[in-house]
Design an enzyme around this catalytic site. Structure first.
Site, PDB file in Angstrom:
ATOM      1  N   PHE A  26       0.814  -1.224   0.000  1.00  8.63           N
ATOM      2  CA  PHE A  26       0.000   0.000   0.000  1.00  8.63           C
ATOM      3  C   PHE A  26       0.848   1.274   0.000  1.00  8.63           C
ATOM      4  O   PHE A  26       0.406   2.321   0.470  1.00  8.63           O
ATOM      5  CB  PHE A  26      -0.969   0.012   1.195  1.00  8.63           C
ATOM      6  CG  PHE A  26      -1.715  -1.270   1.372  1.00  8.63           C
ATOM      7  CD1 PHE A  26      -2.734  -1.620   0.497  1.00  8.63           C
ATOM      8  CD2 PHE A  26      -1.395  -2.148   2.398  1.00  8.63           C
ATOM      9  CE1 PHE A  26      -3.414  -2.819   0.645  1.00  8.63           C
ATOM     10  CE2 PHE A  26      -2.071  -3.345   2.553  1.00  8.63           C
ATOM     11  CZ  PHE A  26      -3.083  -3.683   1.670  1.00  8.63           C
ATOM     12  N   THR A  30       3.282   0.015  -7.365  1.00  6.58           N
ATOM     13  CA  THR A  30       2.742  -0.271  -8.696  1.00  6.58           C
ATOM     14  C   THR A  30       2.283   1.009  -9.384  1.00  6.58           C
ATOM     15  O   THR A  30       2.447   1.163 -10.602  1.00  6.58           O
ATOM     16  CB  THR A  30       1.589  -1.283  -8.606  1.00  6.58           C
ATOM     17  OG1 THR A  30       2.073  -2.499  -8.013  1.00  6.58           O
ATOM     18  CG2 THR A  30       1.028  -1.604  -9.988  1.00  6.58           C
ATOM     19  N   GLU A  96       5.734  -6.804  -8.850  1.00  8.71           N
ATOM     20  CA  GLU A  96       5.764  -7.880  -7.846  1.00  8.71           C
ATOM     21  C   GLU A  96       7.033  -8.726  -7.989  1.00  8.71           C
ATOM     22  O   GLU A  96       7.009  -9.954  -7.973  1.00  8.71           O
ATOM     23  CB  GLU A  96       4.515  -8.757  -7.960  1.00  8.71           C
ATOM     24  CG  GLU A  96       3.201  -8.021  -7.806  1.00  8.71           C
ATOM     25  CD  GLU A  96       2.969  -7.478  -6.394  1.00  8.71           C
ATOM     26  OE1 GLU A  96       3.802  -7.751  -5.497  1.00  8.71           O
ATOM     27  OE2 GLU A  96       1.966  -6.779  -6.174  1.00  8.71           O
ATOM     28  N   GLN A  98       9.318  -9.442  -6.027  1.00 10.92           N
ATOM     29  CA  GLN A  98       9.698 -10.305  -4.904  1.00 10.92           C
ATOM     30  C   GLN A  98       9.250 -11.751  -5.091  1.00 10.92           C
ATOM     31  O   GLN A  98       9.789 -12.663  -4.473  1.00 10.92           O
ATOM     32  CB  GLN A  98       9.132  -9.756  -3.584  1.00 10.92           C
ATOM     33  CG  GLN A  98       7.638  -9.938  -3.374  1.00 10.92           C
ATOM     34  CD  GLN A  98       6.798  -8.885  -4.069  1.00 10.92           C
ATOM     35  OE1 GLN A  98       7.339  -7.949  -4.659  1.00 10.92           O
ATOM     36  NE2 GLN A  98       5.478  -9.006  -3.968  1.00 10.92           N
TER      37      GLN A  98
END
Length: 204
Positions: A26, A30, A96, A98
């Site tokens: 949050f 992105t 993403e 990770q």
């Protein structure tokens, strides 16, 4: 008077780079990735966007931010496929990060060496505050690292940590605000501490 005319095309050689956007859940990672990729598209650069196939929270194919902004992407099972699908492009976006394998570090390095601008977004830490996947290696080789922050849901300060509110020890667990909350260091420690029980002394 002689004027030197600037060559807007610079050299004929493309200059590759690696940009990493990291932070907690949050924090707008992105959103920032999408902003940079849209600017590249406006500049008529060819862009390819990738995400891990595991990320199906909002859409099976699109990269979607928490604010529901979206852009079409290619889901891939492993980092090696990114190299195979990135021929003849100017910019590669990866969301993403990770969740990818450690090979993503070498993939990013190879793309940048080939003159590709690589823009990567991902969680730098898991819910235990441990380095997450290939992110430490990506930050190490990056030309620039942007650390973005969320807002702590407990006190309103800048948040760097993703606190998991549901049971489970596995590192990878997809979720939203019901499962995770962004917290600052102080609130993370408070929420992670076991509840204090008042000791009751019985007298005889």
């Amino acid at each position: 008077m002689d004027y030197e005319i600037e060559n807007n095309h610079a050299d004929s050689i493309r200059r590759g780079s690696i940009e990493v956007i990291c932070g907690s859940m949050f924090s707008g990672k992105t959103e920032e990735l999408l902003r940079r990729l849209r600017r590249a598209k406006i500049a008529r650069q060819t862009v390819e966007i990738f995400k891990p196939t595991i990320d199906i929270r909002y859409d099976e194919t699109d990269v979607v931010s928490h604010d529901k902004n979206a852009i079409a992407s290619a889901p891939v099972d492993n980092s090696a496929n990114i190299l195979l699908l990135s021929s003849q492009v100017d910019v590669v976006g990866i969301d993403e990060a990770q969740f990818f394998d450690e090979g993503l570090v070498e993939v990013a390095q190879q793309l940048a060496d080939q003159g590709v601008r690589v823009v990567i977004a991902g969680l730098d830490m898991d819910f235990r505050r441990q380095p997450f996947g290939p992110m430490p290696g990506l930050c190490a080789i990056a030309d620039s690292v942007t650390k973005v922050h969320a807002v702590c849901v407990e006190c309103g300060r800048l948040a760097s940590y993703s606190f998991r509110r549901v049971q489970g020890d596995q590192q990878v667990m997809l979720g939203e605000l019901n499962e995770y909350s962004p917290l600052c260091r102080t609130c993370y420690r408070k929420c992670s501490s076991p509840p204090q029980t008042e000791e009751i002394h019985s007298t005889i």
